[in-house]
Scaffold this motif. Sequence first.
Motif, short mmCIF file in Angstrom:
data_model
loop_
_atom_site.label_atom_id
_atom_site.label_comp_id
_atom_site.label_asym_id
_atom_site.label_seq_id
_atom_site.Cartn_x
_atom_site.Cartn_y
_atom_site.Cartn_z
N THR A 174 2.40 12.10 -8.58
CA THR A 174 2.37 11.35 -9.84
C THR A 174 2.57 9.88 -9.50
OG1 THR A 174 3.34 13.23 -10.96
CG2 THR A 174 3.45 11.13 -12.13
N PHE A 175 1.60 9.05 -9.84
CA PHE A 175 1.71 7.62 -9.55
C PHE A 175 2.76 6.98 -10.45
CE2 PHE A 175 -2.59 8.43 -7.96
CZ PHE A 175 -2.53 7.76 -6.74
N PRO A 176 3.75 6.27 -9.88
CA PRO A 176 4.73 5.59 -10.72
C PRO A 176 4.11 4.38 -11.45
CG PRO A 176 5.15 5.16 -8.38
CD PRO A 176 4.03 6.13 -8.44
N VAL A 196 -5.59 1.45 -8.56
CA VAL A 196 -7.01 1.78 -8.38
C VAL A 196 -7.25 2.23 -6.94
CG1 VAL A 196 -9.35 0.80 -8.39
CG2 VAL A 196 -7.71 0.16 -10.18
N GLY A 197 -6.83 1.39 -5.99
CA GLY A 197 -7.10 1.68 -4.57
C GLY A 197 -6.43 2.96 -4.11
N ALA A 198 -5.18 3.17 -4.52
CA ALA A 198 -4.47 4.37 -4.07
C ALA A 198 -5.11 5.63 -4.66
CB ALA A 198 -2.99 4.28 -4.46
N ILE A 252 0.84 -1.21 0.00
CA ILE A 252 0.00 0.00 0.00
C ILE A 252 0.87 1.26 0.00
CG2 ILE A 252 -2.06 -1.03 1.05
CD1 ILE A 252 -1.10 0.55 3.66
N ASP A 253 2.13 1.11 -0.43
CA ASP A 253 3.05 2.25 -0.40
C ASP A 253 2.52 3.46 -1.19
OD1 ASP A 253 3.44 0.41 -2.56
OD2 ASP A 253 5.21 1.54 -3.17
N LEU A 254 1.83 3.20 -2.29
CA LEU A 254 1.36 4.33 -3.11
C LEU A 254 0.21 5.09 -2.44
CD1 LEU A 254 1.55 2.61 -6.61
CD2 LEU A 254 3.22 4.13 -5.53
N HIS A 255 -0.60 4.36 -1.68
CA HIS A 255 -1.67 5.04 -0.91
C HIS A 255 -1.00 6.06 0.02
CE1 HIS A 255 -4.89 1.75 -1.43
NE2 HIS A 255 -3.82 1.25 -2.00
N LEU A 256 0.06 5.58 0.69
CA LEU A 256 0.71 6.42 1.71
C LEU A 256 1.47 7.58 1.07
CD1 LEU A 256 1.99 3.60 4.11
CD2 LEU A 256 -0.27 4.69 3.99
N LYS A 257 2.16 7.30 -0.05
CA LYS A 257 2.94 8.37 -0.70
C LYS A 257 2.03 9.47 -1.22
CE LYS A 257 7.02 5.74 -1.90
NZ LYS A 257 7.43 4.62 -2.74
N ALA A 258 0.89 9.10 -1.76
CA ALA A 258 -0.04 10.12 -2.27
C ALA A 258 -0.53 10.99 -1.11
CB ALA A 258 -1.22 9.46 -2.98
N LEU A 259 -0.87 10.36 0.02
CA LEU A 259 -1.36 11.15 1.17
C LEU A 259 -0.25 12.04 1.71
CD1 LEU A 259 -3.51 8.42 2.99
CD2 LEU A 259 -4.30 10.23 1.46
N CYS A 297 -5.42 19.52 -4.74
CA CYS A 297 -4.63 18.30 -4.88
C CYS A 297 -4.68 17.84 -6.33
CB CYS A 297 -5.20 17.18 -4.01
SG CYS A 297 -5.20 17.55 -2.24
N VAL A 298 -3.51 17.46 -6.87
CA VAL A 298 -3.46 16.98 -8.25
C VAL A 298 -2.90 15.56 -8.25
CG1 VAL A 298 -2.52 17.40 -10.56
CG2 VAL A 298 -3.11 19.34 -9.07
N LEU A 299 -3.59 14.67 -8.96
CA LEU A 299 -3.12 13.29 -9.11
C LEU A 299 -2.80 13.05 -10.57
CD1 LEU A 299 -5.79 11.49 -6.91
CD2 LEU A 299 -3.35 11.68 -6.39
N GLU A 300 -1.55 12.66 -10.85
CA GLU A 300 -1.19 12.35 -12.23
C GLU A 300 -0.95 10.86 -12.38
OE1 GLU A 300 1.82 15.18 -13.41
OE2 GLU A 300 0.20 16.53 -14.01
#
Length: 427
Positions: A166-168, A172-174, A130-137, A189-192
């Motif tokens: 920016t997601f590497p 979906v979940g993150a 779940i590293d990407l969930h945490l990095k985005a937050l 907040c911007v998500l790429e």
Amino acid sequence: MDQIVIRGGQRLKGRIPISGAKNAALTLLPCALLTDEPLTLRNLPRLADVDGFGHLLNQLGCSTTIEGSRPEDFGRVMTARTTTLTSTVAPYDIVRKMRASILVLGPLLARAGEATVSLPGGCAIGNRPIDLHLKALEAFGAQIELTSGYVKAVAPGGRLAGGKFTFPVVSVGATENALMAASLAKGTCVLENAAREPEIVDLCNCLVAMGAHVEGIGTETLTIEGVDRLHGATYRVMADRIEAGSYACAAVITEGDVELVGAKADEMEATLSALRQAGATVEETKTGIRVAMSGRAQPVTLSTAPYPGFATDMQAQFMAMATLGSGASLFTETIFENRYMHVPELARMGCDIDVRGRSAVVRGVDRLVGAPVMATDLRASMSLIIAGLAAQGTTEVNRVYHLDRGYERLEEKLQAVGADIERISAG
Ligand code: UD1
């Protein structure tokens, strides 16, 4: 434990109602934590995972009521209201049983400024970090600590500041967690490279109905301008494109002719194109999608990818379909590292499948023979049902609880289109 028993060989013919999407339901439910007003979700599927999520919400102080639920109806209407959060902790006991519980992290952090959620651990189809969930937050201003198997996230000053991530790799979940957290941020907040799955669009539309400001819906760049508060809403859960695709595979392998009532073609183009590759007739009807087949399936070459690519959640079902195909099909799994758990079970029914790393070659055989089988995950279990519907003799599918997590009243829906299938209750 319950068993599903299938005597194969019946052509499926008729109409199959498609339920609300499990994966959409599991990200719409936690939206109820974002507001003190009621969120009413319609077309919520009757599934073990949805019930489990309801219990988790209850533990956090959200009251849930279900209306209009006659046993003969598909779907339910649930109203969830979190007047006050009474806890910001999602305990290990719940999260380990249902990975999607991690989706309370973003909403709790947004509403309460803090959240403590157990790490979900691995599962049958891979490590699933779940590293990407945490990095985005973190990119939005959260401070995160990992201790004793738990993630503790805090928003300094009570609210996330905003930022860009920016997601590497596409997750979906993150994307869902980040979207829900961002909806109540102080800034933008911007998500790429965000996920574009239809379930993400469903989540965005629900958040907008609750008063969120989200731009770029359905694209890989999502811009969320945080608002001070969200309000209640009534929202209808989208149709389950994976359930629809699963029954389409069942129709093809039995040389059947079914209408998937309520399914939306524009949400499952990659699946429909794979069905056409196999030689099926696929056409939109006024009320859904018709899938018909005569003769053996032609070989397919399929590689899983994030949406709009071919869904990893459809791989096992297409593989089952290809086992009786007229030649060799090639599958490549690029999303999860351990998603061929159905192969040894399909082999028990006489399939010819060769797995090499991330790829699998399926050589069509002339017949499958029923056998006792069991699977370790939801879609793998469905692949065994599909194979069983076309196999000679009796197939007993064990560990039915996997199917109950994701297919609403599977045996009833299949009986209604001519399958010889029944559930034997353990009593
Ligand atoms: C969701 C779906 C699941 C589907 C999957 C891919 C729900 C409840 N589940 O799962 O049915 O199979 O999307 O379409 O909606 N990853 C990381 N770090 C992270 C998160 C993910 O490395 O923090 C990796 C995963 O290990 C995987 C890939 O990213 O290899 C995609 O996973 P993700 O899209 O996050 O899947 P889920 O949201 O868990």
